[in-house]
Design a protein around this motif. Structure first.
Motif, PDB file in Angstrom:
ATOM      1  N   ILE A 188      -6.453   4.307  12.924  1.00 46.29           N
ATOM      2  CA  ILE A 188      -7.751   4.010  12.313  1.00 46.29           C
ATOM      3  C   ILE A 188      -8.090   2.528  12.449  1.00 46.29           C
ATOM      4  O   ILE A 188      -9.271   2.164  12.407  1.00 46.29           O
TER       5      ILE A 188
ATOM      6  N   GLN B  76      -7.888  -0.314   6.883  1.00 48.51           N
ATOM      7  CA  GLN B  76      -8.514  -1.490   7.485  1.00 48.51           C
ATOM      8  C   GLN B  76      -8.598  -2.631   6.473  1.00 48.51           C
ATOM      9  O   GLN B  76      -8.289  -3.777   6.777  1.00 48.51           O
TER      10      GLN B  76
ATOM     11  N   ASP C  68     -18.538   3.722  -1.977  1.00 46.90           N
ATOM     12  CA  ASP C  68     -18.832   5.087  -1.523  1.00 46.90           C
ATOM     13  C   ASP C  68     -18.221   6.104  -2.487  1.00 46.90           C
ATOM     14  O   ASP C  68     -17.250   5.803  -3.181  1.00 46.90           O
ATOM     15  N   ASP C  69     -18.816   7.279  -2.527  1.00 47.96           N
ATOM     16  CA  ASP C  69     -18.315   8.381  -3.366  1.00 47.96           C
ATOM     17  C   ASP C  69     -18.169   7.944  -4.817  1.00 47.96           C
ATOM     18  O   ASP C  69     -17.208   8.303  -5.498  1.00 47.96           O
TER      19      ASP C  69
ATOM     20  N   ASN D 132     -18.510   3.021   7.464  1.00 45.56           N
ATOM     21  CA  ASN D 132     -17.394   3.362   6.577  1.00 45.56           C
ATOM     22  C   ASN D 132     -16.140   2.594   6.964  1.00 45.56           C
ATOM     23  O   ASN D 132     -15.775   2.523   8.143  1.00 45.56           O
TER      24      ASN D 132
ATOM     25  N   LEU E 228     -18.501   8.847  12.174  1.00 45.02           N
ATOM     26  CA  LEU E 228     -17.684   9.084  13.358  1.00 45.02           C
ATOM     27  C   LEU E 228     -17.629  10.575  13.688  1.00 45.02           C
ATOM     28  O   LEU E 228     -17.481  11.414  12.791  1.00 45.02           O
ATOM     29  N   ARG E 229     -17.783  10.872  14.969  1.00 45.77           N
ATOM     30  CA  ARG E 229     -17.726  12.250  15.455  1.00 45.77           C
ATOM     31  C   ARG E 229     -16.715  12.345  16.591  1.00 45.77           C
ATOM     32  O   ARG E 229     -16.545  11.383  17.344  1.00 45.77           O
TER      33      ARG E 229
ATOM     34  N   VAL F  62      -9.800  11.772  10.405  1.00 42.67           N
ATOM     35  CA  VAL F  62      -9.696  10.411   9.842  1.00 42.67           C
ATOM     36  C   VAL F  62      -8.397  10.235   9.033  1.00 42.67           C
ATOM     37  O   VAL F  62      -7.690   9.244   9.219  1.00 42.67           O
TER      38      VAL F  62
ATOM     39  N   GLU G 155     -26.535   5.439   8.068  1.00 41.70           N
ATOM     40  CA  GLU G 155     -25.078   5.398   7.948  1.00 41.70           C
ATOM     41  C   GLU G 155     -24.470   5.901   9.238  1.00 41.70           C
ATOM     42  O   GLU G 155     -24.834   6.971   9.728  1.00 41.70           O
TER      43      GLU G 155
ATOM     44  N   ARG H  40     -21.900  13.177  -3.554  1.00 41.38           N
ATOM     45  CA  ARG H  40     -22.615  14.435  -3.357  1.00 41.38           C
ATOM     46  C   ARG H  40     -22.322  15.448  -4.460  1.00 41.38           C
ATOM     47  O   ARG H  40     -23.159  16.261  -4.811  1.00 41.38           O
TER      48      ARG H  40
ATOM     49  N   PRO I 122     -14.476  14.672  10.699  1.00 41.47           N
ATOM     50  CA  PRO I 122     -13.797  13.447  10.261  1.00 41.47           C
ATOM     51  C   PRO I 122     -12.878  13.665   9.059  1.00 41.47           C
ATOM     52  O   PRO I 122     -11.864  12.970   8.930  1.00 41.47           O
ATOM     53  N   MET I 123     -13.230  14.634   8.209  1.00 39.54           N
ATOM     54  CA  MET I 123     -12.358  14.939   7.073  1.00 39.54           C
ATOM     55  C   MET I 123     -10.987  15.411   7.553  1.00 39.54           C
ATOM     56  O   MET I 123     -10.000  15.324   6.826  1.00 39.54           O
TER      57      MET I 123
ATOM     58  N   PRO J 148     -27.094  13.845  10.317  1.00 40.80           N
ATOM     59  CA  PRO J 148     -26.644  12.740  11.181  1.00 40.80           C
ATOM     60  C   PRO J 148     -26.912  13.111  12.641  1.00 40.80           C
ATOM     61  O   PRO J 148     -26.676  14.249  13.035  1.00 40.80           O
TER      62      PRO J 148
ATOM     63  N   GLU K 145     -26.213  10.650  -2.371  1.00 43.75           N
ATOM     64  CA  GLU K 145     -25.684  11.275  -1.155  1.00 43.75           C
ATOM     65  C   GLU K 145     -25.887  12.786  -1.180  1.00 43.75           C
ATOM     66  O   GLU K 145     -25.734  13.408  -2.237  1.00 43.75           O
ATOM     67  N   GLY K 146     -26.174  13.363  -0.036  1.00 45.21           N
ATOM     68  CA  GLY K 146     -26.149  14.824   0.086  1.00 45.21           C
ATOM     69  C   GLY K 146     -27.326  15.544  -0.551  1.00 45.21           C
ATOM     70  O   GLY K 146     -27.163  16.629  -1.094  1.00 45.21           O
TER      71      GLY K 146
ATOM     72  N   TYR L 223     -29.393  16.271   4.174  1.00 48.97           N
ATOM     73  CA  TYR L 223     -29.957  17.158   5.183  1.00 48.97           C
ATOM     74  C   TYR L 223     -31.451  17.388   4.976  1.00 48.97           C
ATOM     75  O   TYR L 223     -32.174  17.701   5.915  1.00 48.97           O
TER      76      TYR L 223
END
Ligand code: C2E
Ligand code: MG
Ligand code: MG
Ligand code: MG
Length: 299
Positions: free
Chosen positions: A90, A133, A190-191, A128, A65-66, A81, A62, A214, A77-78, A274, A247-248, A269
């Motif tokens: 965006i 978009q 997602d999520d 993502n 963005l950083r 974004v 995945e 997660r 990003p939280m 990432p 996830e997570g 992790y």
């Protein structure tokens, strides 16, 4: 009422609030400036492996963005974004993310061929996509252009869209998702589990993957409602013929429990954080060298 208004007016001049507003405006303008040359503004992508829970083998990555801001350092990003979504930046940033991820995918595919690694172990890439978009009338054309320009095979690209975005305007989402599917890309929700999908809609959406949020994975080894919900999502995925990704995943007890529940794919992790592309390439290479037989193409 006058008292209320007085209080409100007073609040505007709180120094802490003034600072917060100035920082927010600065962030907005820095992001706008960053769209011109994202890389020189400190934006880059990190890639997190999505692995087979049973073997730890990488299946896809995945792109995340950083932003290493010149003066503020790393910003999550939280944090940025939503600001980029609010101001519309965006759109160009999201296009840049997709194009960069497609180019990286092509670079990894080239590496696979030159190292003669098993093509079956070649990763696909998940990107993502913001609700902003998705709402753009020319989004599908933009995706098609990027695929054509980068030569990225569409079936190796997964677009991740959060459940809440899809559910906001289901009919419009449905049309856009169908158009995206005709390009050959894969679609992930997602999520999943946080956005109150109606089951009848889920069945109509042309999606390929459900990503278990997660929040449910966190409590999965404790049993209780998180575990029950994760189990329900896995069953749902199976019933609808969709892949599911947890996830997570952070520890072994979560991994074991998910495996017992029949979950096949996961990221977290426990497997890898990432990493920037070159670091992930080094990670891939070291694993290939550690078990060369597993990476050889079956002939
Ligand atoms: P997401 O798409 O759900 O991404 C997964 C998030 O979980 C990532 O956070 C990832 O670093 C984090 N994560 C992965 N494994 C673990 C784990 O084991 N433990 C914990 N605690 N966290 C883990 P990140 O990178 O901070 O991104 C947060 C969110 O920002 C993403 O959630 C996504 O919604 C958004 N985002 C990131 N990159 C982009 C982008 O290029 N475009 C858009 N529109 N949104 C993005
Ligand atoms: Mg995601
Ligand atoms: Mg997610
Ligand atoms: Mg998330």
């Amino acid at each position: 009422e006058a008292k209320e208004a007085g209080k409100a007016r007073h609040a505007v001049f709180e120094p802490a609030m003034y600072t917060a507003i100035m920082q927010r405006l600065q962030l907005e303008s820095d992001l706008r400036a960053a769209t011109v040359a994202p890389e020189s503004a400190g934006l880059f992508l990190a890639y997190q492996p999505i692995v087979d829970l049973r073997t730890g083998q990488m299946r896809s990555v995945e792109a995340l963005l950083r932003w290493h801001h010149a003066t503020r350092g790393p910003i999550a990003p939280m944090v940025f974004v939503p600001v980029a979504e609010h101001t519309g930046t965006i759109i160009p940033l999201g296009n840049w993310v997709l194009e960069t991820a497609c180019r990286q995918l092509v670079a990894w595919r080239t590496l696979w061929w030159s190292e003669r690694w098993d093509p079956a172990s070649m990763p696909s890439v998940a990107v993502n996509i913001s609700g902003k978009q998705l709402q753009e009338p020319d989004f599908v054309t933009t995706v098609a252009d990027i695929l054509a320009r980068t030569n990225a095979p569409a079936h190796c690209i997964t677009l991740e869209i959060t459940e809440s975005v899809i559910m906001r305007d289901t009919e419009a989402s449905l049309q856009t998702l169908r158009a995206l599917k005709t390009l050959g890309v894969r679609l992930a929700i997602d999520d999943f589990g946080t956005g109150y999908s109606s089951l009848s809609y889920l069945q109509r959406f042309p999606v390929d993957v459900l990503k278990i949020d997660r929040a449910f994975v966190e409590g999965v080894s404790r049993g209780g409602s998180d575990a029950a919900l994760a189990r329900t999502i896995l069953t749902l995925g199976e019933t609808l013929g969709l892949q599911t990704v947890a996830e997570g995943v952070e520890d072994e007890s979560q991994r074991v429990q998910l495996e017992r529940m029949g979950c096949v794919l996961a990221q977290g992790y426990l497997f890898s954080r990432p990493k920037p592309a070159d670091e992930l390439t080094a990670w891939i290479r070291s694993r290939a060298e550690a078990s060369p037989d597993a990476w050889k193409a079956a002939v």
